[in-house]
Motif scaffolding. Structure first.
Motif, short mmCIF file in Angstrom:
data_model
loop_
_atom_site.label_atom_id
_atom_site.label_comp_id
_atom_site.label_asym_id
_atom_site.label_seq_id
_atom_site.Cartn_x
_atom_site.Cartn_y
_atom_site.Cartn_z
N LYS A 296 0.82 -1.22 0.00
CA LYS A 296 0.00 0.00 0.00
C LYS A 296 0.85 1.26 0.00
CE LYS A 296 -4.07 -1.98 2.27
NZ LYS A 296 -4.96 -1.91 3.48
N LYS A 297 2.04 1.20 0.61
CA LYS A 297 2.92 2.36 0.67
C LYS A 297 3.69 2.57 -0.63
CE LYS A 297 3.56 2.19 5.69
NZ LYS A 297 4.55 2.08 6.79
N GLY A 298 3.60 1.59 -1.55
CA GLY A 298 4.19 1.78 -2.86
C GLY A 298 5.69 1.57 -2.96
N GLN B 154 -6.38 -1.13 -7.65
CA GLN B 154 -5.64 -0.63 -6.50
C GLN B 154 -4.16 -0.93 -6.64
OE1 GLN B 154 -7.07 1.30 -4.07
NE2 GLN B 154 -4.92 1.67 -3.56
N LYS B 155 -3.83 -2.04 -7.31
CA LYS B 155 -2.42 -2.38 -7.52
C LYS B 155 -1.72 -1.30 -8.34
CE LYS B 155 -3.25 -7.37 -7.27
NZ LYS B 155 -3.26 -8.67 -7.98
N ASN C 230 -1.29 1.80 -6.18
CA ASN C 230 -0.20 1.65 -5.21
C ASN C 230 1.17 1.80 -5.88
OD1 ASN C 230 -2.13 1.18 -3.26
ND2 ASN C 230 -1.79 -1.03 -3.15
N ILE D 130 2.04 5.62 -6.36
CA ILE D 130 2.01 6.55 -5.22
C ILE D 130 3.17 7.53 -5.26
CG2 ILE D 130 2.40 6.66 -2.71
CD1 ILE D 130 0.55 4.29 -2.40
#
Length: 261
Positions: free
Chosen positions: A177-179, A248-249, A252, A255
């Motif tokens: 999630k933080k990339g 979402q991938k 992410n 980001i």
């Protein structure tokens, strides 16, 4: 006598795929009445027109895997990671939590959107494709039943490699999630090495780590790491000229993209 390799789920998949009772009896080893009883037991809605033995129309482009395209490469990536080729019958299934992925795969393959019924312990959706020609074409590409430990890295033309890798990641990739990191998990060393070679050719910071599963098999994780490298990977995979799902991938991966600042 019933074929011991055919369980109730496979019988349901055969029926859902449009196979006639006449065809099913030869494979399963049960009478039409016994097959109906299995379907009734699982509360599968019956199509009365099937009683004549004529199969329901089940559309699919049987030449789909004969010619490389971005769409074909993407679906191939999905099947390698989330697909299953039945050893006994000519059925290919694709299981995904994200039903949008299954719809897009069916669209690309000009296939009827037929889902296998969910069981008590199964909440994910499964797309069912019934085709001997497609099964044979996948076999020619090295994609076999019980493929997880031995699947090769297919010989993908370079112009379709990004779409293939996007399919692999859409199927079984994980993006933090933080990339900062992305990985793909596989039990096939050959496939893992093929992925690593692609990422290295793309000048991405990448590596393979190895773990041992609870069953004693080796598990390979292929990584791309670094906040500067994930946006580069996203730019390769999600080229605006190629249709793809907004996921979402992808978000992410981007980001830390300077394009978003």
């Amino acid at each position: 006598m019933r074929n011991p390799d055919i369980d109730d789920k496979q019988i349901i998949n055969m029926y859902k795929s449009g196979m006639s009772f006449k065809e099913m009896t030869k494979i399963i080893g049960l009478s039409e009445r016994a097959i109906r009883n299995v379907l009734y037991k699982h509360k599968i809605e019956m199509n009365r027109s099937r009683s004549s033995g004529q199969p329901r129309k089940n559309m699919v482009n049987e030449g789909f895997f004969k010619t490389w395209s971005n769409e074909m490469a993407w679906v191939l990536g999905l099947i390698i990671t989330d697909g299953c080729i039945n050893k006994t019958i000519n059925t290919i299934t694709l299981t995904q939590k994200n039903e949008d992925i299954l719809r897009l795969a069916a669209k690309y393959m000009d296939a009827d959107y037929i889902l296998a019924p969910a069981g008590k312990n199964k909440s994910t959706s499964t797309l069912v494709i019934n085709s001997k020609k497609i099964k044979n074409d996948l076999l020619a590409l090295g994609i076999t039943a019980n493929k997880s430990l031995i699947v090769p890295f297919p010989k993908v033309p370079e112009e379709y490699m990004a779409s293939f890798i996007r399919g692999v990641i859409d199927g079984d990739g994980w993006v933090q999630k933080k990339g900062y990191v992305m990985n793909i998990t596989t039990a096939s060393q050959t496939f893992a090495k093929g992925l690593l070679t692609v990422f290295q050719n793309w000048k991405l910071r990448s590596e393979i780590t190895i773990e041992v599963s609870s069953t004693g098999n080796l598990i390979y994780r292929v990584w791309v790491k670094g906040k500067t490298y994930l946006p580069l990977l996203a730019n390769i995979l999600y080229n605006d000229a190629v249709e793809h799902l907004e996921s979402q991938k992808k978000a992410n991966m981007l980001i830390h993209s300077t394009l978003n600042k």
